[in-house]
Design an enzyme around this catalytic site. Structure first.
Site, PDB file in Angstrom:
ATOM      1  N   GLU A 165      10.620   0.950   9.853  1.00  0.00           N
ATOM      2  CA  GLU A 165      11.604   2.017   9.625  1.00  0.00           C
ATOM      3  C   GLU A 165      10.868   3.319   9.906  1.00  0.00           C
ATOM      4  OE1 GLU A 165      13.317   4.943   8.283  1.00  0.00           O
ATOM      5  OE2 GLU A 165      13.210   4.144   6.233  1.00  0.00           O
ATOM      6  N   LYS A 225       0.837  -1.204   0.000  1.00  0.00           N
ATOM      7  CA  LYS A 225       0.000   0.000   0.000  1.00  0.00           C
ATOM      8  C   LYS A 225       0.872   1.255   0.000  1.00  0.00           C
ATOM      9  CE  LYS A 225      -1.916   2.461   3.330  1.00  0.00           C
ATOM     10  NZ  LYS A 225      -1.771   3.816   2.742  1.00  0.00           N
ATOM     11  N   CYS A 263      13.538  10.810   6.440  1.00  0.00           N
ATOM     12  CA  CYS A 263      13.600  10.396   7.859  1.00  0.00           C
ATOM     13  C   CYS A 263      15.031  10.456   8.385  1.00  0.00           C
ATOM     14  CB  CYS A 263      12.977   9.031   8.071  1.00  0.00           C
ATOM     15  SG  CYS A 263      13.055   7.968   6.665  1.00  0.00           S
ATOM     16  N   GLY A 284       7.339   4.677   7.971  1.00  0.00           N
ATOM     17  CA  GLY A 284       6.452   5.814   8.210  1.00  0.00           C
ATOM     18  C   GLY A 284       6.752   6.437   9.549  1.00  0.00           C
ATOM     19  N   SER A 285       5.739   7.059  10.128  1.00  0.00           N
ATOM     20  CA  SER A 285       5.966   7.799  11.374  1.00  0.00           C
ATOM     21  C   SER A 285       6.137   6.852  12.562  1.00  0.00           C
ATOM     22  CB  SER A 285       4.784   8.733  11.624  1.00  0.00           C
ATOM     23  OG  SER A 285       3.607   7.968  11.764  1.00  0.00           O
ATOM     24  N   THR A 286       6.849   7.334  13.575  1.00  0.00           N
ATOM     25  CA  THR A 286       7.040   6.546  14.793  1.00  0.00           C
ATOM     26  C   THR A 286       5.689   6.276  15.453  1.00  0.00           C
ATOM     27  OG1 THR A 286       9.252   7.414  15.097  1.00  0.00           O
ATOM     28  CG2 THR A 286       8.168   6.586  17.067  1.00  0.00           C
ATOM     29  N   GLU A 342      10.659  15.257  15.557  1.00  0.00           N
ATOM     30  CA  GLU A 342      10.857  15.242  14.107  1.00  0.00           C
ATOM     31  C   GLU A 342       9.894  16.231  13.439  1.00  0.00           C
ATOM     32  OE1 GLU A 342       9.698  11.710  11.868  1.00  0.00           O
ATOM     33  OE2 GLU A 342      11.622  11.827  10.835  1.00  0.00           O
ATOM     34  N   GLY A 378       4.075   3.505  13.625  1.00  0.00           N
ATOM     35  CA  GLY A 378       4.904   2.317  13.874  1.00  0.00           C
ATOM     36  C   GLY A 378       4.569   1.688  15.208  1.00  0.00           C
TER      37      GLY A 378
HETATM   38  P1  ADP Z   1       2.975  10.497   8.045  1.00  0.00           P
HETATM   39  O1  ADP Z   1       2.459  10.815   9.427  1.00  0.00           O
HETATM   40  O2  ADP Z   1       4.345  10.955   7.849  1.00  0.00           O
HETATM   41  O3  ADP Z   1       2.009  10.819   6.964  1.00  0.00           O
HETATM   42  P2  ADP Z   1       2.240   7.823   8.430  1.00  0.00           P
HETATM   43  O4  ADP Z   1       3.031   6.992   9.355  1.00  0.00           O
HETATM   44  O5  ADP Z   1       0.918   8.343   8.884  1.00  0.00           O
HETATM   45  O6  ADP Z   1       3.181   8.960   7.962  1.00  0.00           O
HETATM   46  O7  ADP Z   1       1.986   7.061   7.065  1.00  0.00           O
HETATM   47  C1  ADP Z   1       2.838   6.096   6.510  1.00  0.00           C
HETATM   48  C2  ADP Z   1       2.004   5.015   5.879  1.00  0.00           C
HETATM   49  O8  ADP Z   1       1.273   4.334   6.899  1.00  0.00           O
HETATM   50  C3  ADP Z   1       0.963   5.520   4.898  1.00  0.00           C
HETATM   51  O9  ADP Z   1       0.877   4.597   3.826  1.00  0.00           O
HETATM   52  C4  ADP Z   1      -0.314   5.513   5.724  1.00  0.00           C
HETATM   53  O10 ADP Z   1      -1.494   5.387   4.954  1.00  0.00           O
HETATM   54  C5  ADP Z   1      -0.105   4.284   6.577  1.00  0.00           C
HETATM   55  N1  ADP Z   1      -0.865   4.240   7.836  1.00  0.00           N
HETATM   56  C6  ADP Z   1      -1.357   5.280   8.561  1.00  0.00           C
HETATM   57  N2  ADP Z   1      -1.973   4.835   9.670  1.00  0.00           N
HETATM   58  C7  ADP Z   1      -1.875   3.480   9.677  1.00  0.00           C
HETATM   59  C8  ADP Z   1      -2.286   2.429  10.566  1.00  0.00           C
HETATM   60  N3  ADP Z   1      -2.929   2.677  11.679  1.00  0.00           N
HETATM   61  N4  ADP Z   1      -1.989   1.157  10.234  1.00  0.00           N
HETATM   62  C9  ADP Z   1      -1.299   0.876   9.104  1.00  0.00           C
HETATM   63  N5  ADP Z   1      -0.894   1.803   8.221  1.00  0.00           N
HETATM   64  C10 ADP Z   1      -1.160   3.097   8.492  1.00  0.00           C
END
Ligand code: ADP
Length: 506
Positions: free
Chosen positions: A285, A211, A319, A263-265, A416, A268
């Site tokens: 990561e 995705k 990142c 993606g974001s901590t 960050e 994660g």
């Molecule tokens: P940012 O805050 O920098 O936009 P995210 O961590 O929200 O980064 O997004 C990174 C990826 O994780 C995107 O593909 C987003 O759609 C997906 N994502 C966001 N929330 C969830 C979740 N609860 N479970 C799985 N994937 C998610």
């Protein structure tokens, strides 16, 4: 040097008249460039994208659509489907079938041939992919053209090479694929992150459901078309689009064997909680707050370029960005002066213009977050310095920004920001630099600038970060592993290390 500072000698050789005599730069006229926009007229995008499941584009089960916009113009580029958990179930079933019936039955050599083909086709479509990446994500075309797309092809080439050599990668052990991999990627390097995820997974014999982020789905959907054109067996790669709930449906699906997330901590941590107690393997990561340490004996002009590259590159949407500058006291004034002068020359604007250094911020949400941090920094008492040029009227643009007088406990130093914002602190001794470098919750990447090799070895041993660059920054190569300590994540991607999460060793 402009012609006014030079004169021609009799033999035609150009010599400076009196060095630096008229080098008081008028930045506006000195750095004026004619516009050089990359044309996007020939780019073929559909108005509406379905999901890519089992080798074909299929409508989503509920038919819900989302928009992806160009952050430089705020105009919609295309619609894409929001995949529901029923759609994810179909995608996982298709990946499972492909895993059992086809992909895991192929020899490594045959798998390698397909992956090489994908790599070559990324190269063939490089120009269009770069333009689409810049339109959808806001990054300067120079970067998507020279960094993102060539590196994405390089990761496919690199892992294609491992496909028939797994016995050498893990001597004395038998490497078996894990099965179906769920992969969730962010918006800062959409195609490159796709390659970091898909290439090692396929090389090791797994199938995938990937995705892309909801603000940058287009290059992943173009990659789906490349998979079709490459004749990749149906279901080996499935691309599903949507936002957080779609990602969560992949994480929670019981028939997924491994999750790879970048993606974001914050997200994660949510994912790690959902996976607790399950048998799924995972790699995460996450965020970073990279310290870039400049010692007094550093090559100062190279260091200035390295700093500019480390934080303003890709709007700071990296990142591993060097978002915290630590500079030794003796050179602080000189370095900060040079840095401010260099920052003044940066061109912020149209991502498709080849002169642009800093493109658009990826989304309104991120734009607002960065502006919020600018306010926080000022409220915390740091001194703000910005490039003085006007920003474009439309679109999400931020000025490159430096904060001096930042304190270690300030939020702008600890958290960050993910934007073109650099904090500067000073230090006296290497130990103080190391303490400050390690004093955040993150540990993804860092830089050291010095003339002394011994100092590089000594300091890099003590820095708690997955990558330490020496006298350079943001250099990537498919052969070297990447990943973090502490809240920056778990596991490594890239290199031989990047194969481990995709195999079970017997
Ligand atoms: P940012 O805050 O920098 O936009 P995210 O961590 O929200 O980064 O997004 C990174 C990826 O994780 C995107 O593909 C987003 O759609 C997906 N994502 C966001 N929330 C969830 C979740 N609860 N479970 C799985 N994937 C998610």
């Amino acid at each position: 040097m402009t012609q006014s500072t030079k004169e021609k000698s009799k033999n035609g050789e150009v010599k400076p008249t009196s060095p630096n005599s008229d080098l008081k730069l008028d930045f506006d006229s000195f750095w004026e460039y004619s516009e050089a926009p990359e044309s996007s007229d020939h780019i073929q995008l559909k108005e509406k994208y379905d999901l890519f499941i089992n080798g074909e584009f299929v409508a989503g089960n509920k038919g819900r659509m989302m928009n992806t916009i160009n952050p430089a113009t705020e105009k919609t580029i295309a619609e894409f489907t929001e995949a529901t958990s029923e759609d994810i179930d179909l995608a996982v079933k298709s990946a499972r079938r492909a895993y059992e019936k086809t992909w895991s039955k192929l020899t490594g050599k045959e798998r390698g041939k397909y992956i090489y083909r994908l790599a070559r086709m990324i190269q063939e479509h490089a120009k269009d992919l770069a333009i689409i990446e810049s339109m959808d994500g806001g990054k300067p075309i120079r970067e998507s053209r020279d960094v993102d797309v060539p590196l994405a092809a390089a990761y496919f080439f690199y892992y294609a090479g491992w496909a028939d050599k797994l016995d050498y990668a893990f001597p004395g052990r038998k490497a078996e694929p894990v099965g179906v991999c769920g992969q969730i990627i962010p918006w800062n390097f959409p195609l490159l992150m796709l390659s970091w995820k898909i290439a090692p997974a396929l090389a090791a014999g797994n199938t995938v459901v990937l995705k892309p982020a909801e603000t940058t789905p287009l290059t992943a959907l173009k990659f789906a078309e490349i998979c079709q054109d490459a004749g990749l067996p149906d279901g080996v790669v499935n691309i599903v689009t949507g936002a957080g709930p779609t990602g969560a449906a992949i994480v929670d699906h019981p028939d997924v064997d491994k999750i790879a997330f970048t993606g974001s901590t914050e997200v994660g941590k949510i994912i790690q909680k959902s996976l607790a107690g399950s048998k799924k393997k995972f790699t995460l990561e996450l965020g970073g707050k990279g310290p870039n340490i400049i010692f007094e004996d550093a090559p100062i002009d190279q260091a200035v370029e390295g700093i500019i590259n480390s934080i303003f590159f890709n709007q700071g949407h990296v990142c591993c960005a060097g978002s915290r500058l630590l500079v030794q006291e003796g050179i602080a004034d000189k370095l900060i002066k040079k840095l401010k002068e260099r920052m003044e020359t940066l061109i912020v604007g149209d991502p498709l213009d080849k002169n642009t250094d800093i493109g658009a911020i990826n989304s309104k949400k991120q734009y607002e977050k960065i502006n919020e941090y600018l306010k926080i920094g000022v409220d915390e008492g740091a001194t703000i310095h910005q490039n003085s040029k006007e920003l474009p009227e439309n679109g999400y643009f931020c000025k490159p920004t430096i904060f001096t007088d930042a304190g270690q406990s300030n939020r702008i130093v600890q958290e960050e920001i993910f934007g073109p914002v650099l904090t500067i602190q000073t230090f006296r001794t290497p130990d103080e630099a190391i303490d400050k470098a390690n004093n955040t919750p993150f540990g993804l990447a860092s830089g050291i600038w010095t003339d002394k090799g011994s100092k590089i070895f000594k300091v890099s041993q003590k820095i708690r970060s997955g990558v330490v660059w020496a006298n350079t920054y943001n250099k990537f190569d498919p052969t070297s592993p990447f990943g973090g300590y502490k809240e920056s994540g778990m596991g490594r991607e890239g290199g031989l290390h990047g194969l481990y999460p995709y195999v079970n060793l017997k």
